[in-house]
Motif scaffolding. Sequence first.
Motif, mmCIF file in Angstrom:
data_model
loop_
_atom_site.group_PDB
_atom_site.id
_atom_site.type_symbol
_atom_site.label_atom_id
_atom_site.label_comp_id
_atom_site.label_asym_id
_atom_site.label_seq_id
_atom_site.Cartn_x
_atom_site.Cartn_y
_atom_site.Cartn_z
ATOM 1 N N VAL A 1 -26.193 27.356 -28.834
ATOM 2 C CA VAL A 1 -27.001 26.654 -27.844
ATOM 3 C C VAL A 1 -27.494 25.390 -28.516
ATOM 4 O O VAL A 1 -27.851 25.397 -29.688
ATOM 5 N N ASP B 1 -30.406 25.573 -33.875
ATOM 6 C CA ASP B 1 -29.829 26.889 -33.625
ATOM 7 C C ASP B 1 -29.765 27.710 -34.914
ATOM 8 O O ASP B 1 -30.247 28.840 -34.967
ATOM 9 N N ARG C 1 -27.820 33.038 -32.286
ATOM 10 C CA ARG C 1 -27.137 34.303 -32.600
ATOM 11 C C ARG C 1 -25.650 34.117 -32.862
ATOM 12 O O ARG C 1 -24.905 35.111 -32.924
ATOM 13 N N GLU D 1 -19.608 32.055 -26.082
ATOM 14 C CA GLU D 1 -20.911 31.413 -26.176
ATOM 15 C C GLU D 1 -21.902 32.465 -26.651
ATOM 16 O O GLU D 1 -21.845 33.608 -26.211
ATOM 17 N N ALA D 2 -22.776 32.100 -27.574
ATOM 18 C CA ALA D 2 -23.754 33.068 -28.068
ATOM 19 C C ALA D 2 -25.152 32.665 -27.600
ATOM 20 O O ALA D 2 -25.394 31.507 -27.291
ATOM 21 N N ALA D 3 -26.053 33.647 -27.575
ATOM 22 C CA ALA D 3 -27.449 33.337 -27.282
ATOM 23 C C ALA D 3 -27.990 32.444 -28.394
ATOM 24 O O ALA D 3 -27.439 32.392 -29.493
ATOM 25 N N HIS D 4 -29.075 31.761 -28.124
ATOM 26 C CA HIS D 4 -29.601 30.755 -29.045
ATOM 27 C C HIS D 4 -29.837 31.345 -30.440
ATOM 28 O O HIS D 4 -30.610 32.278 -30.611
#
Lengths: 273, 95
Positions: free
Chosen positions: A75, A121, A96, A91-94
Amino acid sequence: MNEKNMIDEERHYSQVIEEESVCTAENIVYEKPSVLLDTPMHYCPGCGHGVAHRLIAEVIEELGIQNETIGVAPVGCSVFAYNYLDIDMTEAAHGRASAVATGIKRVFPDKYVFSYQGDGDLAAIGTGETIHTCNRGENILVVFINNGIYGMTGGQMAPTTLPGMKSTTSPFGRDTQTMGAPIKMTELIANLPGTYYVTRQAVNTPVNVRKAKKAIMNGFKYQTLKKGLSFVEIVSNCPSNWKMTPRDANKWMEDNMFPFYPLGDIKTPNKEN
Amino acid sequence: MAKVKGDILIDIEKCKGCELCIDACPQGSLEKSRKVNNKGYLFIVKIEDNCTGCTNCALVCPEGAITVYRKVDKEKKQVAKITNVTSDITVTVNE
Ligand code: SF4
Ligand code: SF4
Ligand code: SF4
């Protein structure tokens, strides 16, 4: 003037194909890699993300691992990295991304896995994930783009913001007494036994671009050795939130970022272990 | 001396006019145009015919907008040698 004429005129303007032109297929010495898609990038003019994406694409193309590579987008400004690279990406969570990359690598140990993360990030919200991924010595490549600021959200102070540097949340400059000193993530994780190759590069000049490409190439190659994590920091710019033209931003980066974040290898396989 | 001639093609619709390629070019071949592309950026044009095809501009371009070509012109040397031998021979240089 109709649209076609205008386009023709513009073509002429940019000196396309003349009669004795050397612009023929056999004379090509440099071309955008095909792994980098033609989708126009959303990055601001002059932003280092574009070059970093292109280098990753070049390396994947040269190693011929387009079908074997899985990327993890972060992110931040580079949240849409998967729109520009013609490989499997998620796509990963912020923060992660390195944890997600760990999971992917463990399920597909023979694939080439990399995460692409900015400083907000990787060094702020994802500090824990980053340090523990490095400490576990996952056989992945982490590409860390450090421009010392939160780009996407509008120029807030990041953990990597230089002392005295102005941002929207440090309008009088970063005061290290109250806000702490910048974290040098790359030096920090180089101390962990799980990391195999740790380096800091930049993409502002042709020489640095070549070196950064070499570093990313090493990061991908070392995955096959299964000896630990490769970490490539790229000191980059953020013309928009530094509120400078791209040329000035690169100059400012050379004068201010490079003395604080010196370029070069920090841990190489020959030097240690 | 073999003559090196380079040239570049700029994808003007991708160019965002960041001017980084202007700084990177050792020959000073590049300059900003006075026209804008469809996105509204002043794109880059080649103003001098002295490009050596060194690829510097393409390496620093964040948009991957530049393709570089280079041709080492060896034929010229050959022509000179042959015409010295006899003037009867006419040499045509193939493209
Ligand atoms: S905000 Fe900064 S980091 Fe983000 S795309 Fe623009 S220049 Fe690049
Ligand atoms: S290839 Fe080299 S000489 Fe030619 S325009 Fe680009 S930087 Fe200049
Ligand atoms: S570096 Fe690329 S995007 Fe920037 S001005 Fe030159 S051609 Fe345009």
